[in-house]
Scaffold this active site. Structure first.
Site, PDB file in Angstrom:
ATOM      1  N   ASP A  46       0.322  -1.373  -0.136  1.00 56.63           N
ATOM      2  CA  ASP A  46       0.558  -0.186  -0.099  1.00 56.63           C
ATOM      3  C   ASP A  46       1.230   1.221  -0.060  1.00 56.63           C
ATOM      4  O   ASP A  46       0.946   2.440  -0.856  1.00 56.63           O
ATOM      5  CB  ASP A  46      -0.753   0.030   1.203  1.00 56.63           C
ATOM      6  CG  ASP A  46      -2.627  -0.218   0.693  1.00 56.63           C
ATOM      7  OD1 ASP A  46      -2.883   0.458   0.055  1.00 56.63           O
ATOM      8  OD2 ASP A  46      -3.088  -0.267   2.066  1.00 56.63           O
ATOM      9  N   GLU A  71      -5.364   7.791  -0.167  1.00 57.01           N
ATOM     10  CA  GLU A  71      -6.028   7.051   1.263  1.00 57.01           C
ATOM     11  C   GLU A  71      -4.601   6.889   2.526  1.00 57.01           C
ATOM     12  O   GLU A  71      -5.097   7.124   3.494  1.00 57.01           O
ATOM     13  CB  GLU A  71      -6.269   5.238   0.551  1.00 57.01           C
ATOM     14  CG  GLU A  71      -6.610   4.667   2.088  1.00 57.01           C
ATOM     15  CD  GLU A  71      -7.039   3.397   1.824  1.00 57.01           C
ATOM     16  OE1 GLU A  71      -7.084   2.806   0.686  1.00 57.01           O
ATOM     17  OE2 GLU A  71      -8.078   2.548   2.795  1.00 57.01           O
ATOM     18  N   ASP A 136      -5.959   5.713  -5.169  1.00 51.44           N
ATOM     19  CA  ASP A 136      -6.414   4.824  -3.893  1.00 51.44           C
ATOM     20  C   ASP A 136      -5.056   3.425  -3.976  1.00 51.44           C
ATOM     21  O   ASP A 136      -5.139   2.684  -5.804  1.00 51.44           O
ATOM     22  CB  ASP A 136      -7.402   3.867  -4.366  1.00 51.44           C
ATOM     23  CG  ASP A 136      -7.628   3.066  -2.829  1.00 51.44           C
ATOM     24  OD1 ASP A 136      -6.527   2.431  -2.858  1.00 51.44           O
ATOM     25  OD2 ASP A 136      -8.990   2.217  -3.143  1.00 51.44           O
ATOM     26  N   ILE A 138      -3.666   0.599  -3.236  1.00 52.23           N
ATOM     27  CA  ILE A 138      -4.206  -0.886  -3.676  1.00 52.23           C
ATOM     28  C   ILE A 138      -5.634  -0.234  -3.153  1.00 52.23           C
ATOM     29  O   ILE A 138      -6.226  -0.481  -1.802  1.00 52.23           O
ATOM     30  CB  ILE A 138      -3.802  -1.777  -2.429  1.00 52.23           C
ATOM     31  CG1 ILE A 138      -2.610  -1.671  -3.038  1.00 52.23           C
ATOM     32  CG2 ILE A 138      -4.847  -3.155  -2.677  1.00 52.23           C
ATOM     33  CD1 ILE A 138      -1.298  -2.991  -2.062  1.00 52.23           C
ATOM     34  N   ASP A 139      -6.832  -0.605  -3.518  1.00 47.08           N
ATOM     35  CA  ASP A 139      -8.113  -1.237  -3.462  1.00 47.08           C
ATOM     36  C   ASP A 139      -8.419  -2.397  -3.782  1.00 47.08           C
ATOM     37  O   ASP A 139      -8.420  -2.912  -4.468  1.00 47.08           O
ATOM     38  CB  ASP A 139      -9.093   0.204  -5.035  1.00 47.08           C
ATOM     39  CG  ASP A 139     -10.701   0.362  -4.390  1.00 47.08           C
ATOM     40  OD1 ASP A 139     -10.847   0.345  -3.417  1.00 47.08           O
ATOM     41  OD2 ASP A 139     -11.148  -0.219  -5.290  1.00 47.08           O
ATOM     42  N   THR A 141      -7.734  -3.780  -0.895  1.00 46.44           N
ATOM     43  CA  THR A 141      -6.802  -4.555  -0.139  1.00 46.44           C
ATOM     44  C   THR A 141      -7.371  -6.226   0.027  1.00 46.44           C
ATOM     45  O   THR A 141      -6.616  -7.238  -0.126  1.00 46.44           O
ATOM     46  CB  THR A 141      -6.775  -3.855   1.251  1.00 46.44           C
ATOM     47  OG1 THR A 141      -8.088  -3.535   2.120  1.00 46.44           O
ATOM     48  CG2 THR A 141      -5.767  -2.697   1.296  1.00 46.44           C
ATOM     49  N   ASP A 293     -12.423   5.548  -3.875  1.00 41.80           N
ATOM     50  CA  ASP A 293     -13.164   4.074  -4.725  1.00 41.80           C
ATOM     51  C   ASP A 293     -13.365   4.297  -5.055  1.00 41.80           C
ATOM     52  O   ASP A 293     -14.203   2.995  -6.620  1.00 41.80           O
ATOM     53  CB  ASP A 293     -13.280   3.683  -2.953  1.00 41.80           C
ATOM     54  CG  ASP A 293     -13.058   3.103  -1.845  1.00 41.80           C
ATOM     55  OD1 ASP A 293     -12.029   2.254  -2.467  1.00 41.80           O
ATOM     56  OD2 ASP A 293     -12.737   2.897  -1.218  1.00 41.80           O
TER      57      ASP A 293
HETATM   58  N1  LIG Z   1     -17.893  -0.977   5.922  1.00 39.78           N
HETATM   59  C1  LIG Z   1     -17.697  -0.879   5.184  1.00 39.78           C
HETATM   60  N2  LIG Z   1     -18.368  -0.387   4.081  1.00 39.78           N
HETATM   61  C2  LIG Z   1     -18.641  -0.514   2.610  1.00 39.78           C
HETATM   62  N3  LIG Z   1     -17.172  -0.046   1.832  1.00 39.78           N
HETATM   63  C3  LIG Z   1     -16.684  -0.357   2.642  1.00 39.78           C
HETATM   64  C4  LIG Z   1     -16.188  -0.716   4.306  1.00 39.78           C
HETATM   65  N4  LIG Z   1     -14.803  -0.901   5.171  1.00 39.78           N
HETATM   66  C5  LIG Z   1     -14.202  -0.493   3.914  1.00 39.78           C
HETATM   67  N5  LIG Z   1     -14.810   0.306   2.545  1.00 39.78           N
HETATM   68  C6  LIG Z   1     -13.851   0.109   1.248  1.00 39.78           C
HETATM   69  O1  LIG Z   1     -14.467  -0.957   0.254  1.00 39.78           O
HETATM   70  C7  LIG Z   1     -13.310  -1.141  -0.802  1.00 39.78           C
HETATM   71  C8  LIG Z   1     -13.580  -2.097  -1.433  1.00 39.78           C
HETATM   72  O2  LIG Z   1     -14.219  -2.079  -1.791  1.00 39.78           O
HETATM   73  P1  LIG Z   1     -14.395  -3.531  -2.766  1.00 39.78           P
HETATM   74  O3  LIG Z   1     -15.658  -4.115  -1.550  1.00 39.78           O
HETATM   75  O4  LIG Z   1     -15.260  -3.787  -4.051  1.00 39.78           O
HETATM   76  O5  LIG Z   1     -13.527  -4.709  -2.699  1.00 39.78           O
HETATM   77  C9  LIG Z   1     -12.099  -0.565   0.965  1.00 39.78           C
HETATM   78  O6  LIG Z   1     -10.944   0.043   0.159  1.00 39.78           O
HETATM   79  P2  LIG Z   1      -9.471  -0.568   0.190  1.00 39.78           P
HETATM   80  O7  LIG Z   1      -9.537  -1.559   0.282  1.00 39.78           O
HETATM   81  O8  LIG Z   1      -8.236   0.236  -0.419  1.00 39.78           O
HETATM   82  O9  LIG Z   1      -9.098   0.260   1.720  1.00 39.78           O
HETATM   83  C10 LIG Z   1     -12.711   0.458   1.495  1.00 39.78           C
HETATM   84  O10 LIG Z   1     -12.611   1.993   1.205  1.00 39.78           O
HETATM   85 MG   LIG Z   2     -10.477   1.545  -1.219  1.00 40.75          MG
HETATM   86 MG   LIG Z   3      -8.092   0.204   3.083  1.00 38.69          MG
HETATM   87 MG   LIG Z   4      -6.725   1.421  -0.597  1.00 43.49          MG
END
Ligand SMILES: Nc1ncnc2c1ncn2[C@@H]1O[C@H](COP(=O)(O)O)[C@@H](OP(=O)(O)O)[C@H]1O
Ligand SMILES: [Mg+2]
Ligand SMILES: [Mg+2]
Ligand SMILES: [Mg+2]
Length: 358
Positions: A46, A71, A136, A138-139, A141, A293
């Site tokens: 990240d 982020e 972002d 790493i989107d 994670t 995101d």
């Molecule tokens: N409780 C929650 N509800 C919705 N989105 C959330 C969450 N907790 C984290 N996320 C977000 O959802 C992203 C991932 O989306 P997806 O579910 O489509 O893979 C995460 O990005 P990161 O992985 O960059 O932190 C984070 O920002």
């Molecule tokens: Mg993300």
């Molecule tokens: Mg995150």
């Molecule tokens: Mg991220």
């Protein structure tokens, strides 16, 4: 073409950051169970990805003022006991940058302080004025840790509007993921994978293989008109989106296919080339969506002919700073399906509210 120089820089930065992430994910997946439960690989990737993008953009666009909404920040890395991890990140970033420019003189190797500074360039608040890069690093994670989908997502805001977006999706197959079984959709199978999606305002969306010189192809969202023939994407993680609500919406629309659950903005990329026709995202109550995101994903889909709105049908407003200020949920579809989808969303939410007030 407008934003040509910015697009070149963004593609280069996201591709290089993706290379860094791939290296870490590979090592992570080969490691033993104990280190898999340790969160440090994703931390290293990240921060490393954020540093690479920040450094590359500044180097490539040297004559322009630089503002980055990202982020991560270095606060945790500056705490006691983090020296080892900072050194790992620094080595990873230097190794990655050296692959981009093997002729770079050795004395330009970056120090740990350079890396911390590069990460902290991402503390801008964004907003309605001027230019801001949105990252972002790493989107997805959670997907990254599982060995599944993730994306490096980089966008550019100009006066509060998205004008450019790049999505690097190292584990997304180059061929359509429509019609495969769910396992193949999310995880890395042996087929060719690694996609780079990019879009600039008014110029359409393109996809090309990540790390390859083959020509980009213009992509379009699905032209499906009957929702019965549509398939829909949602988060793999039930904690990120209400799977019950999306199932109710899909039922109302008559969608026959099961949901396609994958992590990250790879969903927007897959939608932009028509792998599915709908994306449903309904976070649990109280969650506030962050712009990084969605910025890159939103322009990748809209330039491919799709529509991205909140659950009430309003366009997403990226001009309010780090957070999106929206009415429950984010939905995506083509022009034909959107009116039906909006009605199904409204009805399903009303039913859910009635049920909970009984
Ligand atoms: N409780 C929650 N509800 C919705 N989105 C959330 C969450 N907790 C984290 N996320 C977000 O959802 C992203 C991932 O989306 P997806 O579910 O489509 O893979 C995460 O990005 P990161 O992985 O960059 O932190 C984070 O920002
Ligand atoms: Mg993300
Ligand atoms: Mg995150
Ligand atoms: Mg991220």
């Amino acid at each position: 073409m407008a934003y040509e120089k910015e697009l070149d820089a963004a593609k280069k930065a996201a591709s290089l950051a993706a290379r860094l992430c791939q290296k870490v994910q590979k090592a992570l997946l080969q490691s033993d169970v104990q280190s898999k439960s340790d969160k440090s690989p994703v931390t290293v990737a990240d921060y490393g990805s954020q540093a690479v993008v920040s450094l590359l953009l500044q180097r490539e666009l040297i004559s322009e003022p630089f503002s980055l909404v990202a982020e991560e920040d270095s606060a945790d890395l500056r705490k006691e006991g983090s020296q080892d991890i900072i050194e790992r990140i620094t080595k990873l970033v230097n190794d990655t940058l050296a692959t981009e420019d093997p002729l770079k003189p050795i004395d330009s190797t970056l120090s740990t302080d350079d890396i911390l500074r590069a990460i902290d360039c991402g503390t801008s608040e964004g907003g309605p004025n001027g230019r801001h890069w949105v990252l972002d690093p790493i989107d997805g994670t959670k997907g990254f840790l599982r060995g599944d989908q993730y994306a490096v997502a980089l966008g550019l805001l100009e006066e509060g509007k998205v004008v450019l977006g790049v999505l690097a999706c190292p584990n997304l197959p180059l061929a359509s993921i429509a019609g495969n079984d769910n396992k193949n959709k999310n995880s890395s199978s042996s087929e060719e994978k690694g996609c780079l999606f990019y879009a600039t305002i008014g110029s359409g969306t393109y996809m090309q293989p990540l790390d390859s010189r083959s020509e980009p192809v213009k992509v379009h969202v699905s032209s499906v008109e009957n929702p019965e023939d549509a398939s829909f994407f949602e988060s793999f993680e039930g904690a990120h989106s209400l799977h019950d609500l999306s199932s109710s919406i899909a039922n109302k629309l008559g969608v026959k296919a099961p949901p396609v659950r994958i992590d990250s903005q790879a969903k927007y990329g897959a939608l932009s080339r028509g792998d599915g026709a709908i994306y449903l995202r309904f976070p649990h109550k109280g969650y506030r969506e962050k712009i990084w995101d969605h910025v890159a994903g939103a322009i990748v889909v809209t330039e491919a002919g799709g529509i991205v709105t909140d659950a009430g049908g309003k366009a997403l407003d990226f001009s309010k700073g780090k957070y999106l200020d929206l009415d429950t949920g984010i939905i995506v579809a083509n022009e034909k399906i959107m009116p039906l989808l909006l009605k199904a969303v409204r009805d399903s939410i009303a039913e859910q509210e009635n049920a909970s007030s009984l």
